[in-house]
Scaffold this motif. Structure first.
Motif, PDB file in Angstrom:
ATOM      1  N   ALA A  16      63.594  12.863  57.302  1.00  0.00           N
ATOM      2  CA  ALA A  16      63.914  12.106  58.517  1.00  0.00           C
ATOM      3  C   ALA A  16      65.419  11.886  58.599  1.00  0.00           C
ATOM      4  CB  ALA A  16      63.195  10.758  58.492  1.00  0.00           C
TER       5      ALA A  16
ATOM      6  N   VAL B 157      68.752   9.962  60.928  1.00  0.00           N
ATOM      7  CA  VAL B 157      69.067   8.777  61.707  1.00  0.00           C
ATOM      8  C   VAL B 157      69.782   9.212  62.974  1.00  0.00           C
ATOM      9  CG1 VAL B 157      70.326   6.598  61.717  1.00  0.00           C
ATOM     10  CG2 VAL B 157      69.250   7.413  59.613  1.00  0.00           C
ATOM     11  N   LYS B 158      69.384   8.642  64.111  1.00  0.00           N
ATOM     12  CA  LYS B 158      69.957   9.059  65.380  1.00  0.00           C
ATOM     13  C   LYS B 158      71.448   8.735  65.481  1.00  0.00           C
ATOM     14  CE  LYS B 158      66.064   9.159  68.578  1.00  0.00           C
ATOM     15  NZ  LYS B 158      65.487   8.552  69.798  1.00  0.00           N
TER      16      LYS B 158
ATOM     17  N   LEU C 296      66.745   3.755  65.055  1.00  0.00           N
ATOM     18  CA  LEU C 296      66.354   4.196  63.722  1.00  0.00           C
ATOM     19  C   LEU C 296      67.289   3.679  62.632  1.00  0.00           C
ATOM     20  CD1 LEU C 296      65.241   7.856  64.424  1.00  0.00           C
ATOM     21  CD2 LEU C 296      63.815   5.990  63.574  1.00  0.00           C
TER      22      LEU C 296
ATOM     23  N   HIS D 161      65.632   1.850  59.480  1.00  0.00           N
ATOM     24  CA  HIS D 161      65.850   2.240  58.087  1.00  0.00           C
ATOM     25  C   HIS D 161      66.172   1.014  57.223  1.00  0.00           C
ATOM     26  CE1 HIS D 161      65.890   6.469  59.200  1.00  0.00           C
ATOM     27  NE2 HIS D 161      66.049   6.790  57.924  1.00  0.00           N
TER      28      HIS D 161
ATOM     29  N   GLN E  41      60.043   9.180  58.800  1.00  0.00           N
ATOM     30  CA  GLN E  41      59.845  10.349  59.654  1.00  0.00           C
ATOM     31  C   GLN E  41      58.838  10.048  60.763  1.00  0.00           C
ATOM     32  OE1 GLN E  41      59.259  13.961  57.516  1.00  0.00           O
ATOM     33  NE2 GLN E  41      58.956  15.192  59.351  1.00  0.00           N
TER      34      GLN E  41
ATOM     35  N   GLU F 205      60.659   8.289  63.399  1.00  0.00           N
ATOM     36  CA  GLU F 205      61.504   9.221  64.130  1.00  0.00           C
ATOM     37  C   GLU F 205      60.688   9.948  65.200  1.00  0.00           C
ATOM     38  OE1 GLU F 205      64.119  13.216  63.242  1.00  0.00           O
ATOM     39  OE2 GLU F 205      63.977  11.663  61.701  1.00  0.00           O
TER      40      GLU F 205
ATOM     41  N   CYS G 193      60.323   7.542  68.098  1.00  0.00           N
ATOM     42  CA  CYS G 193      61.555   7.369  68.860  1.00  0.00           C
ATOM     43  C   CYS G 193      61.952   8.627  69.623  1.00  0.00           C
ATOM     44  CB  CYS G 193      62.683   6.937  67.927  1.00  0.00           C
ATOM     45  SG  CYS G 193      62.433   5.297  67.206  1.00  0.00           S
ATOM     46  N   ASP G 194      61.472   9.792  69.167  1.00  0.00           N
ATOM     47  CA  ASP G 194      61.777  11.050  69.847  1.00  0.00           C
ATOM     48  C   ASP G 194      60.675  11.469  70.822  1.00  0.00           C
ATOM     49  OD1 ASP G 194      64.181  11.343  68.582  1.00  0.00           O
ATOM     50  OD2 ASP G 194      63.416  12.624  66.976  1.00  0.00           O
TER      51      ASP G 194
END
Length: 242
Positions: free
Chosen positions: A59, A61-62, A137, A141, A168, A171, A174-175
């Motif tokens: 995973a 981080v954005k 993200l 985390h 992950q 993620e 969020c995606d």
């Protein structure tokens, strides 16, 4: 307790989603914030071996990088003052010795410690839901403890274990194409703390932009105290249909 619940419901928060493929039906039930269950298929763990997972890509981080932390399995939670168990033992001793003045003082100290613990756990709970609401993200985390013992159960999905796999899964959420921030509300918030472990139960309600209906989930969030900081180690959300 009512004041604590009220404070939490007005804090930034987020709630989970309703799967597009419910586990008990081939068709989706009513609600909002849908995420296909197949998206989590590769992250699910077998019930006979919850930590044996096929590892996917790591995973990321954005924005920015999450701060590193030592594994909580290798770290002993410590605090600056007396812990709850030691105060309870001292209280029992004072009562046995009929030292009632000392017992009263210890009882007051224990009450303050418990209230501080509940407030701290509620604050950690609010940070978690704030990250959820904003799809952040980086904050997510930082909100979680590290180690193979942490896990998440998303609605209509299996248990996902281990810090990297848990991250992950967030993620993927969020995606998923939602427009953040989400509109959320927490109801029936209750918190319990004992020593270095605390948990929050609540009813999550979430609505995405443009939706006229609310998704509802019952959630249990477990936190552990690591180096004086409360971090999430379990998030379990399940659909609630009235």
């Amino acid at each position: 307790m009512a004041a604590a619940a009220a404070a939490t419901t007005t804090s930034p928060a987020w709630a989970s989603w309703r799967s597009a493929v419910p586990a008990t039906s081939a068709s989706a039930a009513g609600g909002c914030f849908r995420v296909g269950a197949k998206r989590f298929a590769g992250l699910r763990t077998a019930s006979t071996c919850p930590h044996r997972v096929t590892r996917l890509t790591t995973a990321h981080v954005k924005s920015g990088e999450a701060e590193g932390r030592p594994s909580t399995e290798e770290t002993v939670a410590t605090g600056g003052g007396p812990d709850e168990d030691s105060l309870r033992r001292e209280l029992e001793t004072a009562i046995e010795e009929e030292d009632y003045a000392r017992a009263a003082a210890l009882r007051d100290e224990l009450r303050v410690l418990q209230e501080d613990g509940r407030s701290a756990v509620l604050a950690a709970n609010a940070r978690f839901y704030s990250a959820f609401k904003d799809g952040d993200l980086v904050v997510m985390h930082k909100a979680w403890a590290r180690g193979d013992h942490v896990y998440v159960v998303h609605p209509s999905a299996g248990r996902i274990s281990g810090y990297e796999m848990v991250m992950q899964s967030w993620e993927m959420v969020c995606d998923a194409g939602y427009e953040f921030p989400l509109q959320i509300d927490l109801r029936d918030v209750e918190v319990r703390v004992r020593g270095g472990v605390g948990y929050v139960t609540c009813l999550e309600m979430v609505r995405t932009k443009g939706s006229t209906s609310w998704g509802k989930q019952l959630a249990t969030n477990v936190f552990e105290k690591v180096n004086g900081e409360w971090l999430m180690c379990v998030h379990h959300a399940s659909h609630f249909d009235e």
